[in-house]
Write an enzyme that holds these catalytic residues in place. Structure first.
Site, short mmCIF file in Angstrom:
data_model
loop_
_atom_site.label_atom_id
_atom_site.label_comp_id
_atom_site.label_asym_id
_atom_site.label_seq_id
_atom_site.Cartn_x
_atom_site.Cartn_y
_atom_site.Cartn_z
N SER A 16 0.84 -1.21 0.00
CA SER A 16 0.00 0.00 0.00
C SER A 16 0.87 1.26 0.00
O SER A 16 0.51 2.26 -0.65
CB SER A 16 -0.99 -0.01 1.17
OG SER A 16 -0.34 0.18 2.39
N ARG A 68 22.75 -14.16 2.29
CA ARG A 68 22.22 -12.80 2.26
C ARG A 68 22.98 -11.97 1.22
O ARG A 68 22.40 -11.19 0.47
CB ARG A 68 22.41 -12.20 3.66
CG ARG A 68 21.64 -10.92 3.92
CD ARG A 68 21.84 -10.44 5.34
NE ARG A 68 21.31 -11.32 6.36
CZ ARG A 68 20.01 -11.49 6.64
NH1 ARG A 68 19.10 -10.84 5.96
NH2 ARG A 68 19.63 -12.30 7.58
N MET A 93 10.67 -7.11 3.95
CA MET A 93 10.93 -7.81 5.20
C MET A 93 12.25 -8.59 5.19
O MET A 93 12.34 -9.68 5.76
CB MET A 93 9.76 -8.76 5.51
CG MET A 93 8.42 -8.07 5.64
SD MET A 93 8.40 -6.82 6.94
CE MET A 93 8.38 -7.87 8.39
N ARG A 94 13.27 -8.02 4.56
CA ARG A 94 14.59 -8.66 4.59
C ARG A 94 15.60 -7.70 5.21
O ARG A 94 15.58 -6.50 4.91
CB ARG A 94 15.09 -9.01 3.17
CG ARG A 94 14.20 -9.93 2.39
CD ARG A 94 14.02 -11.28 3.02
NE ARG A 94 15.25 -12.01 3.22
CZ ARG A 94 15.34 -13.10 4.00
NH1 ARG A 94 14.28 -13.55 4.62
NH2 ARG A 94 16.50 -13.72 4.13
N HIS A 112 8.77 3.11 8.71
CA HIS A 112 8.52 2.23 9.86
C HIS A 112 7.36 2.79 10.67
O HIS A 112 7.32 4.00 10.92
CB HIS A 112 9.79 2.14 10.72
CG HIS A 112 9.67 1.21 11.88
ND1 HIS A 112 9.74 -0.15 11.73
CD2 HIS A 112 9.46 1.44 13.19
CE1 HIS A 112 9.59 -0.73 12.92
NE2 HIS A 112 9.42 0.23 13.82
N ASP A 148 16.29 -0.25 11.41
CA ASP A 148 15.41 0.85 11.85
C ASP A 148 16.15 1.94 12.64
O ASP A 148 15.56 2.64 13.47
CB ASP A 148 14.24 0.32 12.71
CG ASP A 148 13.35 -0.66 11.94
OD1 ASP A 148 13.27 -0.52 10.72
OD2 ASP A 148 12.77 -1.55 12.57
N GLU A 177 1.05 7.09 6.93
CA GLU A 177 2.22 6.65 6.15
C GLU A 177 2.06 7.01 4.69
O GLU A 177 3.01 7.42 4.02
CB GLU A 177 2.39 5.12 6.26
CG GLU A 177 2.82 4.63 7.63
CD GLU A 177 3.06 3.12 7.63
OE1 GLU A 177 3.69 2.59 6.72
OE2 GLU A 177 2.58 2.46 8.58
C1 GRF Z 1 3.90 -0.57 6.73
O1 GRF Z 1 3.27 -0.37 7.97
C2 GRF Z 1 5.34 -0.13 6.80
O2 GRF Z 1 5.54 0.98 7.65
C3 GRF Z 1 6.02 -1.32 7.37
O3 GRF Z 1 5.38 -2.43 6.79
C4 GRF Z 1 4.06 -2.05 6.41
C5 GRF Z 1 3.94 -2.31 4.94
O4 GRF Z 1 2.64 -2.11 4.47
N1 GRF Z 1 7.45 -1.27 7.11
P1 GRF Z 1 2.41 -2.01 2.91
O5 GRF Z 1 2.98 -3.25 2.27
O6 GRF Z 1 3.08 -0.76 2.41
O7 GRF Z 1 0.91 -1.94 2.76
#
Ligand code: GRF
Length: 217
Positions: A16, A68, A93-94, A112, A148, A177
């Site tokens: 998103s 990695r 998520m890596r 984040h 982070d 966001e």
């Molecule tokens: C978001 O809350 C972002 O801040 C975090 O993971 C989520 C990803 O959501 N790192 P999307 O895939 O952008 O919808």
């Protein structure tokens, strides 16, 4: 205006935030163009979303790489082949190797869902609830090797409400966001925000809006 910065987005899931960056970059005066979306997960729903929005996608599946470093090298190769100048992580998520993060230092952003440096890592919304904070939010920062922990570029605050669950807080933060990330990328792509050691220097207007008091007075 100087040339628009060729930008890639790294995702693992829903996408998103990716969608909001692609939308924002449609404006002719936006200083970045989103030219590539890379997912490490072949089933990420964000891939289809990017295609619908007319952006080229690439799957680089981390499970197919022995290390990695090898995975990061494949990402690097794709970025360089496409002439990418800026990278936005959006729900990617890596954890990257230090070498990759270092090479892209000052050119790679992440968002984040907490007011960093509070609540790094997984489940930041639940961490915020557990800590009992009255205000949380989201942070866009430059990516460094430490998770982070990179220099903070932009933040937005939302109240934590009585009865919030991690899910309701997540929804409230996510809506913000989607405003913050396009704003932050604009600052970097236009040159208004620059990395200066451990801090970010930002030119431009200051937000003098009334403070957010939570609970309300
Ligand atoms: C978001 O809350 C972002 O801040 C975090 O993971 C989520 C990803 O959501 N790192 P999307 O895939 O952008 O919808």
């Amino acid at each position: 205006m100087s040339a628009r910065k060729r930008t890639a987005i790294l995702i693992s899931g829903r996408g998103s935030n990716m969608g909001s960056l692609i939308e924002a970059a449609r404006a002719p005066d936006y200083p970045a163009e989103i030219v590539l979306v890379i997912s490490n997960r072949p089933a990420a729903p964000g891939l289809e979303r990017a295609q619908t929005q007319g952006v080229e996608t690439l799957v680089i599946d981390h499970t197919e790489y022995a290390s990695r470093e090898a995975f990061d090298a494949a990402i690097e190769q794709a970025l360089v082949a496409d002439g990418i100048e800026l990278v936005c992580q959006a729900g990617f998520m890596r954890i990257q190797s230090a070498g990759f993060a270092q090479r892209w230092l000052g050119r790679q952003l992440n968002i984040h869902p907490s007011l960093l440096p509070s609540f790094k890592g997984l489940h930041p919304q639940q961490q915020a609830l557990d800590a009992g904070v009255r205000i949380s939010g989201c942070t866009v920062h430059f990516v460094t090797p430490e998770l982070d922990a990179g220099p903070i570029l932009a933040q937005a605050a939302v109240p934590v409400l009585e009865g919030d669950t991690a899910a309701t807080l997540e929804t409230r933060i996510l809506a913000v966001e989607h405003q913050l990330y396009p704003h932050a990328l604009r600052l970097v792509a236009s040159g208004a925000a620059r990395l200066d050691g451990p801090r970010v220097v930002v030119d431009g207007p200051v937000n003098q809006a009334a403070p957010l008091l939570s609970p309300a007075p």
